[in-house]
Write an enzyme that holds these catalytic residues in place. Structure first.
Site, PDB file in Angstrom:
ATOM      1  N   LYS A 201      18.775  31.757  86.014  1.00 12.32           N
ATOM      2  CA  LYS A 201      19.243  33.038  85.456  1.00 12.32           C
ATOM      3  C   LYS A 201      20.538  33.535  86.086  1.00 12.32           C
ATOM      4  CE  LYS A 201      16.221  35.706  88.444  1.00 12.32           C
ATOM      5  NZ  LYS A 201      14.807  36.003  88.668  1.00 12.32           N
TER       6      LYS A 201
ATOM      7  N   ARG B 260       6.152  44.349  91.600  1.00 14.79           N
ATOM      8  CA  ARG B 260       6.934  44.088  90.399  1.00 14.79           C
ATOM      9  C   ARG B 260       5.900  43.629  89.395  1.00 14.79           C
ATOM     10  NH1 ARG B 260      12.192  40.183  89.772  1.00 14.79           N
ATOM     11  NH2 ARG B 260      10.584  38.765  88.974  1.00 14.79           N
TER      12      ARG B 260
HETATM   13  C1  PLP Z   1      14.392  35.264  89.642  1.00 17.32           C
HETATM   14  C2  PLP Z   1      13.019  34.790  89.793  1.00 17.32           C
HETATM   15  C3  PLP Z   1      12.734  33.726  90.639  1.00 17.32           C
HETATM   16  C4  PLP Z   1      13.777  33.045  91.487  1.00 17.32           C
HETATM   17  O1  PLP Z   1      14.078  33.824  92.600  1.00 17.32           O
HETATM   18  P1  PLP Z   1      15.077  33.320  93.732  1.00 17.32           P
HETATM   19  O2  PLP Z   1      14.984  34.353  94.786  1.00 17.32           O
HETATM   20  O3  PLP Z   1      16.419  33.242  93.108  1.00 17.32           O
HETATM   21  O4  PLP Z   1      14.596  31.993  94.180  1.00 17.32           O
HETATM   22  C5  PLP Z   1      11.415  33.297  90.719  1.00 17.32           C
HETATM   23  N1  PLP Z   1      10.447  33.892  90.004  1.00 17.32           N
HETATM   24  C6  PLP Z   1      10.687  34.926  89.181  1.00 17.32           C
HETATM   25  C7  PLP Z   1       9.546  35.531  88.428  1.00 17.32           C
HETATM   26  C8  PLP Z   1      11.979  35.414  89.048  1.00 17.32           C
HETATM   27  O5  PLP Z   1      12.205  36.451  88.234  1.00 17.32           O
END
Ligand code: PLP
Length: 361
Positions: free
Chosen positions: A38, A132
């Protein structure tokens, strides 16, 4: 050759090497990786580098990014990290697995899966304290029961996400809680949960030190692959490249000027009333980049340059280097916020370096 500025230089070989290192590191304890794209808007070349490095899935929070990768010919299981109710139809059509926490959404996914003559796979996210996404533990058995009753949904796994909102650190306690939960759900519902996805780049220290990963067999990694750091204290992970992304911007003014503005002080471009320190006449440069591209504090320039301020499209810096002139390039490394916003800016060109045989797109 004059390269376009501003640009973000992306080393695909460093991303591949980071992925490979992390994939080997995790596979040693039986944990597979989802590569999270992302922050780079699902940039297909980056996804390819992750796949070459050994991720088993590509995960993104935006369906548009997943479509972009699929349209570029990438075929690997795609995981949607965030599941909007309104996009259920397209999710079923385009995504293999989605992360879910709401029954209404699951029902709609099941409905569209039925219409499309498919079964949609889901990972149910559970709340382990970060607040979250996640189903509360007290609601989980009922939630699983209802999900199992949906005709076109398969529960492929269970997951959790920490260190994103509440800053809760993954540790033996909450990870063990997840493993125990999986055992008890499998017992209660006579089911087999295939993917137990324990977290993100914040899980690194826990993972490194833990003797036993329990039932956890998957981790979703974005930042550690891309920027080479873990995300609890943002320390570099030994063995990883931390400079795979470099921002390059152009100096558009370089002059000796006073450090105190003259005239009556009102508001700046963003409604703040600024205050200044008098350091006498000094060299100031302006670079052609601004708040519209990134929050300037998320860009880390060479330490000869000190950020003085910025507006929507100018960053003003104190330069200790007198030879810096108009048209010169200045380089910055990026933190996660800087990576997100510069990759999102339509004004910043992506430039791939060290392609190692990848078709840079
Ligand atoms: C963005 C995201 C990740 C990845 O997180 P990083 O800190 O970039 O490794 C993993 N799981 C979810 C649900 C996310 O939204």
């Amino acid at each position: 050759m004059n390269l376009f500025m501003p640009r973000i230089e992306i080393s695909l070989s460093q991303i591949q090497e980071n992925t490979q290192f992390l994939a080997d590191f995790h596979m040693g304890k039986g944990v597979s990786l989802m590569g999270v794209t992302k922050a780079v808007l699902g940039e297909p070349s980056v996804a390819k580098a992750m796949i070459q490095g050994g991720v088993k899935f590509i995960a993104d929070s935006r369906i548009e990014n997943i479509l972009r990768m699929k349209n570029a010919g990438i075929s690997i299981p795609f995981v949607l990290l965030r599941t909007p109710l309104s996009q259920a139809e397209s999710i079923v059509e385009n995504v293999d697995i989605s992360l879910n926490t709401e029954m209404e959404t699951l029902k709609k996914l099941s409905y569209h899966a039925k219409t499309q003559n498919k079964t949609h796979q889901v990972i149910i996210m559970v709340e382990l304290g970060d607040l979250r996404e996640g189903v509360l533990l007290s609601d989980l058995p009922q939630f699983i029961r209802e999900t199992l009753s949906l005709s076109h949904i398969t529960i492929t796994g269970i997951g959790c996400n920490l260190a994103c909102y509440g800053g809760i650190i993954p540790d033996d306690k909450n990870m063990q809680e997840l493993s125990e939960l999986v055992d008890s759900l499998e017992r209660e519902f006579q089911m087999n949960l295939e993917i137990i996805s324990g977290g993100n780049s914040a899980n690194y220290e826990w993972f490194k030190s833990c003797q036993n990963v329990g039932r956890i067999n998957n981790i979703r990694l974005g930042e550690s692959i891309l920027l080479g750091c873990e995300t609890v204290s943002r320390k570099a992970i030994p063995g990883l490249h931390t400079g795979a992304f470099q921002l390059v911007a152009e100096v558009i003014e370089s002059k000796k000027k006073p450090s105190l503005p003259f005239g009556e002080i009102g508001q700046d471009a963003f409604g703040n009333t600024p205050s200044f320190q008098d350091i006498g006449i000094h060299r100031r440069i302006i670079i052609a980049l601004g708040k519209q591209d990134a929050t300037p504090t998320s860009l880390h320039f060479d330490n000869k340059l000190k950020l003085l301020g910025s507006s929507s499209d100018h960053i003003i810096m104190d330069s200790k280097c007198d030879s810096i002139k108009v048209g010169d390039e200045v380089r910055a490394s990026l933190d996660y916020g800087g990576l997100l916003s510069t990759m999102t800016s339509p004004f910043i060109r992506k430039h791939f370096t060290n392609c190692n045989g990848y078709a840079a797109i």
